[in-house]
Design a protein around this motif. Structure first.
Motif, PDB file in Angstrom:
ATOM      1  N   TYR A 139       1.053  -1.369   0.031  1.00  0.00           N
ATOM      2  CA  TYR A 139      -0.042   0.176  -0.059  1.00  0.00           C
ATOM      3  C   TYR A 139       0.725   1.318  -0.047  1.00  0.00           C
ATOM      4  CZ  TYR A 139      -4.352  -2.620   0.551  1.00  0.00           C
ATOM      5  OH  TYR A 139      -5.626  -3.235   0.405  1.00  0.00           O
ATOM      6  N   HIS A 140       2.038   1.142   0.486  1.00  0.00           N
ATOM      7  CA  HIS A 140       2.918   2.210   0.621  1.00  0.00           C
ATOM      8  C   HIS A 140       3.559   2.503  -0.948  1.00  0.00           C
ATOM      9  CE1 HIS A 140       7.003   4.056   2.454  1.00  0.00           C
ATOM     10  NE2 HIS A 140       6.339   4.892   1.644  1.00  0.00           N
ATOM     11  N   GLY A 141       3.777   1.487  -1.528  1.00  0.00           N
ATOM     12  CA  GLY A 141       4.088   1.667  -3.129  1.00  0.00           C
ATOM     13  C   GLY A 141       2.715   2.081  -3.781  1.00  0.00           C
ATOM     14  N   ALA A 142       1.581   1.737  -3.465  1.00  0.00           N
ATOM     15  CA  ALA A 142       0.484   2.247  -4.221  1.00  0.00           C
ATOM     16  C   ALA A 142       0.171   3.848  -4.089  1.00  0.00           C
ATOM     17  CB  ALA A 142      -0.751   1.549  -3.623  1.00  0.00           C
ATOM     18  N   GLU A 143       0.701   3.924  -2.772  1.00  0.00           N
ATOM     19  CA  GLU A 143       0.312   5.611  -2.518  1.00  0.00           C
ATOM     20  C   GLU A 143       1.437   6.318  -3.141  1.00  0.00           C
ATOM     21  OE1 GLU A 143       2.477   8.777   0.406  1.00  0.00           O
ATOM     22  OE2 GLU A 143       2.303   6.933   1.108  1.00  0.00           O
ATOM     23  N   HIS A 144       2.622   5.862  -3.303  1.00  0.00           N
ATOM     24  CA  HIS A 144       3.723   6.514  -4.309  1.00  0.00           C
ATOM     25  C   HIS A 144       3.368   6.665  -5.457  1.00  0.00           C
ATOM     26  CE1 HIS A 144       7.395   6.144  -1.258  1.00  0.00           C
ATOM     27  NE2 HIS A 144       6.417   7.027  -0.661  1.00  0.00           N
ATOM     28  N   LYS A 145       2.742   5.569  -6.292  1.00  0.00           N
ATOM     29  CA  LYS A 145       2.291   5.582  -7.596  1.00  0.00           C
ATOM     30  C   LYS A 145       1.260   6.481  -7.831  1.00  0.00           C
ATOM     31  CE  LYS A 145       3.870   0.845  -8.739  1.00  0.00           C
ATOM     32  NZ  LYS A 145       4.103   0.902 -10.035  1.00  0.00           N
ATOM     33  N   SER A 146       0.234   6.633  -6.898  1.00  0.00           N
ATOM     34  CA  SER A 146      -0.844   7.363  -7.162  1.00  0.00           C
ATOM     35  C   SER A 146      -0.483   8.836  -7.000  1.00  0.00           C
ATOM     36  CB  SER A 146      -1.859   7.305  -5.954  1.00  0.00           C
ATOM     37  OG  SER A 146      -2.287   5.774  -5.925  1.00  0.00           O
ATOM     38  N   ILE A 147       0.535   9.257  -6.122  1.00  0.00           N
ATOM     39  CA  ILE A 147       0.811  10.536  -6.119  1.00  0.00           C
ATOM     40  C   ILE A 147       1.703  10.962  -7.516  1.00  0.00           C
ATOM     41  CG2 ILE A 147       2.419  12.059  -5.000  1.00  0.00           C
ATOM     42  CD1 ILE A 147       0.199  11.807  -3.256  1.00  0.00           C
ATOM     43  N   TYR A 148       2.576   9.996  -7.941  1.00  0.00           N
ATOM     44  CA  TYR A 148       3.178  10.197  -9.250  1.00  0.00           C
ATOM     45  C   TYR A 148       2.257  10.858 -10.265  1.00  0.00           C
ATOM     46  CZ  TYR A 148       8.226   9.286  -8.156  1.00  0.00           C
ATOM     47  OH  TYR A 148       9.530   9.240  -7.541  1.00  0.00           O
ATOM     48  N   ALA A 149       1.128   9.933 -10.355  1.00  0.00           N
ATOM     49  CA  ALA A 149       0.247  10.048 -11.643  1.00  0.00           C
ATOM     50  C   ALA A 149      -0.337  11.461 -11.436  1.00  0.00           C
ATOM     51  CB  ALA A 149      -0.981   9.017 -11.371  1.00  0.00           C
ATOM     52  N   PHE A 150      -0.761  11.813  -9.981  1.00  0.00           N
ATOM     53  CA  PHE A 150      -1.237  13.198  -9.875  1.00  0.00           C
ATOM     54  C   PHE A 150      -0.256  14.392 -10.297  1.00  0.00           C
ATOM     55  CE2 PHE A 150      -1.770  16.702  -6.736  1.00  0.00           C
ATOM     56  CZ  PHE A 150      -2.777  17.437  -7.229  1.00  0.00           C
ATOM     57  N   GLU A 151       1.037  14.100  -9.781  1.00  0.00           N
ATOM     58  CA  GLU A 151       2.020  15.047 -10.111  1.00  0.00           C
ATOM     59  C   GLU A 151       2.152  15.234 -11.690  1.00  0.00           C
ATOM     60  OE1 GLU A 151       4.868  14.136  -6.336  1.00  0.00           O
ATOM     61  OE2 GLU A 151       5.803  13.628  -8.216  1.00  0.00           O
ATOM     62  N   ARG A 152       2.059  14.078 -12.221  1.00  0.00           N
ATOM     63  CA  ARG A 152       2.190  14.069 -13.911  1.00  0.00           C
ATOM     64  C   ARG A 152       1.033  14.824 -14.586  1.00  0.00           C
ATOM     65  NH1 ARG A 152       6.268  13.176 -11.497  1.00  0.00           N
ATOM     66  NH2 ARG A 152       7.851  11.912 -12.165  1.00  0.00           N
ATOM     67  N   GLY A 153      -0.201  15.013 -13.844  1.00  0.00           N
ATOM     68  CA  GLY A 153      -1.204  15.611 -14.575  1.00  0.00           C
ATOM     69  C   GLY A 153      -1.956  14.420 -15.366  1.00  0.00           C
ATOM     70  N   GLU A 154      -1.827  13.277 -14.936  1.00  0.00           N
ATOM     71  CA  GLU A 154      -2.574  12.367 -15.646  1.00  0.00           C
ATOM     72  C   GLU A 154      -3.949  11.853 -14.741  1.00  0.00           C
ATOM     73  OE1 GLU A 154       1.556   9.898 -16.644  1.00  0.00           O
ATOM     74  OE2 GLU A 154       0.154   8.967 -15.191  1.00  0.00           O
ATOM     75  N   GLU A 155      -4.608  11.386 -15.451  1.00  0.00           N
ATOM     76  CA  GLU A 155      -6.009  10.840 -14.993  1.00  0.00           C
ATOM     77  C   GLU A 155      -5.989   9.772 -13.880  1.00  0.00           C
ATOM     78  OE1 GLU A 155     -10.478   9.050 -16.180  1.00  0.00           O
ATOM     79  OE2 GLU A 155      -8.855   9.545 -17.950  1.00  0.00           O
ATOM     80  N   LEU A 156      -6.604  10.159 -12.986  1.00  0.00           N
ATOM     81  CA  LEU A 156      -6.154   8.901 -11.658  1.00  0.00           C
ATOM     82  C   LEU A 156      -6.744   7.754 -11.929  1.00  0.00           C
ATOM     83  CD1 LEU A 156      -6.349  11.557  -8.778  1.00  0.00           C
ATOM     84  CD2 LEU A 156      -4.602  10.869 -10.107  1.00  0.00           C
ATOM     85  N   THR A 157      -6.177   7.003 -12.782  1.00  0.00           N
ATOM     86  CA  THR A 157      -6.690   5.443 -12.971  1.00  0.00           C
ATOM     87  C   THR A 157      -5.597   4.497 -12.701  1.00  0.00           C
ATOM     88  OG1 THR A 157      -5.734   5.550 -15.233  1.00  0.00           O
ATOM     89  CG2 THR A 157      -7.994   6.426 -15.050  1.00  0.00           C
ATOM     90  N   VAL A 158      -6.009   3.287 -12.500  1.00  0.00           N
ATOM     91  CA  VAL A 158      -5.125   2.306 -11.979  1.00  0.00           C
ATOM     92  C   VAL A 158      -4.049   2.340 -12.982  1.00  0.00           C
ATOM     93  CG1 VAL A 158      -4.788  -0.220 -11.624  1.00  0.00           C
ATOM     94  CG2 VAL A 158      -6.854   1.227 -10.309  1.00  0.00           C
ATOM     95  N   GLU A 159      -4.528   2.145 -14.258  1.00  0.00           N
ATOM     96  CA  GLU A 159      -3.494   2.024 -15.590  1.00  0.00           C
ATOM     97  C   GLU A 159      -2.726   2.990 -15.428  1.00  0.00           C
ATOM     98  OE1 GLU A 159      -6.990   2.035 -15.838  1.00  0.00           O
ATOM     99  OE2 GLU A 159      -7.156  -0.132 -15.913  1.00  0.00           O
ATOM    100  N   ASN A 160      -2.884   4.110 -15.407  1.00  0.00           N
ATOM    101  CA  ASN A 160      -1.880   5.357 -15.132  1.00  0.00           C
ATOM    102  C   ASN A 160      -0.804   5.289 -14.072  1.00  0.00           C
ATOM    103  OD1 ASN A 160      -2.892   6.565 -17.520  1.00  0.00           O
ATOM    104  ND2 ASN A 160      -4.325   7.905 -16.386  1.00  0.00           N
ATOM    105  N   ALA A 161      -1.359   4.887 -12.963  1.00  0.00           N
ATOM    106  CA  ALA A 161      -0.658   4.821 -11.544  1.00  0.00           C
ATOM    107  C   ALA A 161       0.258   3.682 -11.843  1.00  0.00           C
ATOM    108  CB  ALA A 161      -1.592   4.870 -10.483  1.00  0.00           C
ATOM    109  N   ARG A 162       0.023   2.476 -12.493  1.00  0.00           N
ATOM    110  CA  ARG A 162       0.688   1.492 -12.345  1.00  0.00           C
ATOM    111  C   ARG A 162       1.892   1.616 -12.983  1.00  0.00           C
ATOM    112  NH1 ARG A 162      -2.131  -1.738 -15.991  1.00  0.00           N
ATOM    113  NH2 ARG A 162      -3.745  -2.430 -14.447  1.00  0.00           N
TER     114      ARG A 162
END
Length: 368
Positions: free
Chosen positions: A193-216
């Motif tokens: 879940y720690h890794g999931a948190e980082h990936k989600s934050i990265y997706a937000f920082e990159r201006g991407e839509e907050l989807t599992v595919e983008n965060a992965r």
């Protein structure tokens, strides 16, 4: 879990005047879930055994909003540390009770009997704090004393070598501790879940839509992670203690009034170390902000690299289900920032993140 709210794990951006600022979205992995915190709200998303997602959300206001002086350099790091500890305990308590209640429902027992009391949670946290001080402050100090007596280096707390050896032992204890608890199934899931948190934050920082595919697609390692902060804390403590302890000993005369009672002398020194951890935390916070703001500079990349390596121990590749939890928490906290009136006074229950409206939010809206 190691708190990333501590250093608000988001990238540095520039405001209209060209000054570099920091975004203020951060989070923490909890039991089967993720907590996210924004400037004004806090959300905790947890996965239940029936695969449903429950989300608790509430307003949040930092101490620095009430007392602006706390936003000053070196003070803000101490404040953020204390706030993150309080938020972290609350989030862990909620996720633990959510898991206990779900297990009770699955076994047809009384959920109230399975709930963890506030006293039990407080006792556990207090015990963990005492254990942490014993393991990462007292024990390394004592081992260093023994090594000095064995003739490996000149004895005395005024000797910088004493603090260098002490710090190295602390790092060794930290790595050993993390490797040991990572063998536990529940802790491994928290690390995911720690890794999931980082990936989600990265997706937000990159201006991407907050989807599992983008965060992965993103890394589980983040330069402003709380794990990196811990390593900075240990390294900077070596420098601070090497400079201050000879001065402290001169002014307080600790060695003089504890002469003939070595255990008293070292007990006082350990107590001083614990007290000094707060200002050391303030210095460490500023260093990690500075390093994350200059990741294009080879020198600062070098400084942050050991922290990224240590994160390989505290993060794991998450599953898509775990990414969904992190994204659900992040989407809700962003929606609340954009539309505070949507705050729910009760838990929200959803089946998937598709039930949460897409949020039109960008990093530059959250400058800290």
């Amino acid at each position: 879990s190691l708190s990333d709210q501590l250093s608000s794990p988001s990238c540095a951006v520039k405001d209209r005047a060209g000054s570099k600022k920091y975004t203020s979205i951060g989070g923490q992995a909890v039991i089967e879930g993720v907590m996210m915190r924004s400037p004004h709200f806090l959300t905790i998303a947890v996965r239940r055994p029936d695969n449903r997602i429950i989300i608790k959300e509430q307003p949040w206001k930092g101490w620095a909003d009430k007392y602006p002086i706390l936003k000053k350099p070196f003070l803000r790091g101490v404040v953020t540390l204390l706030e993150s500890m309080i938020n972290g305990v609350e989030a862990l308590s909620y996720s633990a009770n959510a898991a206990a209640t779900a297990e009770a429902a699955a076994s047809n027992s009384d959920p109230k009997q399975e709930e963890i009391s506030s006293f039990a949670i407080f006792t556990s946290i207090a015990f963990a704090f005492v254990l942490g001080m014993a393991l990462f402050v007292a024990a390394p100090h004592y081992v260093t004393v023994l090594l000095g007596r064995a003739g490996l280096f000149a004895q005395g707390i005024q000797n910088p070598m004493f603090h260098l050896v002490d710090g190295a032992i602390k790092v060794l204890f930290l790595v050993t501790y993390v490797l040991s608890i990572a063998l536990m199934r529940d802790v491994k899931r928290v690390f995911q879940y720690h890794g999931a948190e980082h990936k989600s934050i990265y997706a937000f920082e990159r201006g991407e839509e907050l989807t599992v595919e983008n965060a992965r697609r993103h890394s589980t390692l983040h330069p402003r992670c709380g794990t990196s902060f811990l390593l900075f804390l240990l390294i900077i403590s070596i420098l601070v203690f090497s400079v201050l302890f000879p001065i402290i000993n001169s002014y307080l005369g600790v060695e003089a009034w504890t002469a003939g009672v070595p255990i008293a002398k070292h007990a006082v020194m350990i107590l001083i170390k614990i007290v000094l951890m707060l200002p050391v935390a303030g210095i460490s916070y500023e260093f990690i902000r500075l390093s994350a703001n200059h990741m294009s500079n080879p020198f600062f990349r070098f400084l942050i690299f050991p922290g990224l390596i240590l994160q390989k121990l505290t993060t794991r590749e998450p599953t898509d289900d775990q990414l969904e939890i992190a994204l659900a928490s992040l989407k809700r906290v962003l929606l609340l920032e954009k539309n505070p009136s949507s705050l729910s006074t009760t838990e929200i229950e959803i089946g998937s993140i598709s039930e949460i409206s897409n949020v039109n939010a960008v990093v530059t809206e959250f400058l800290g």
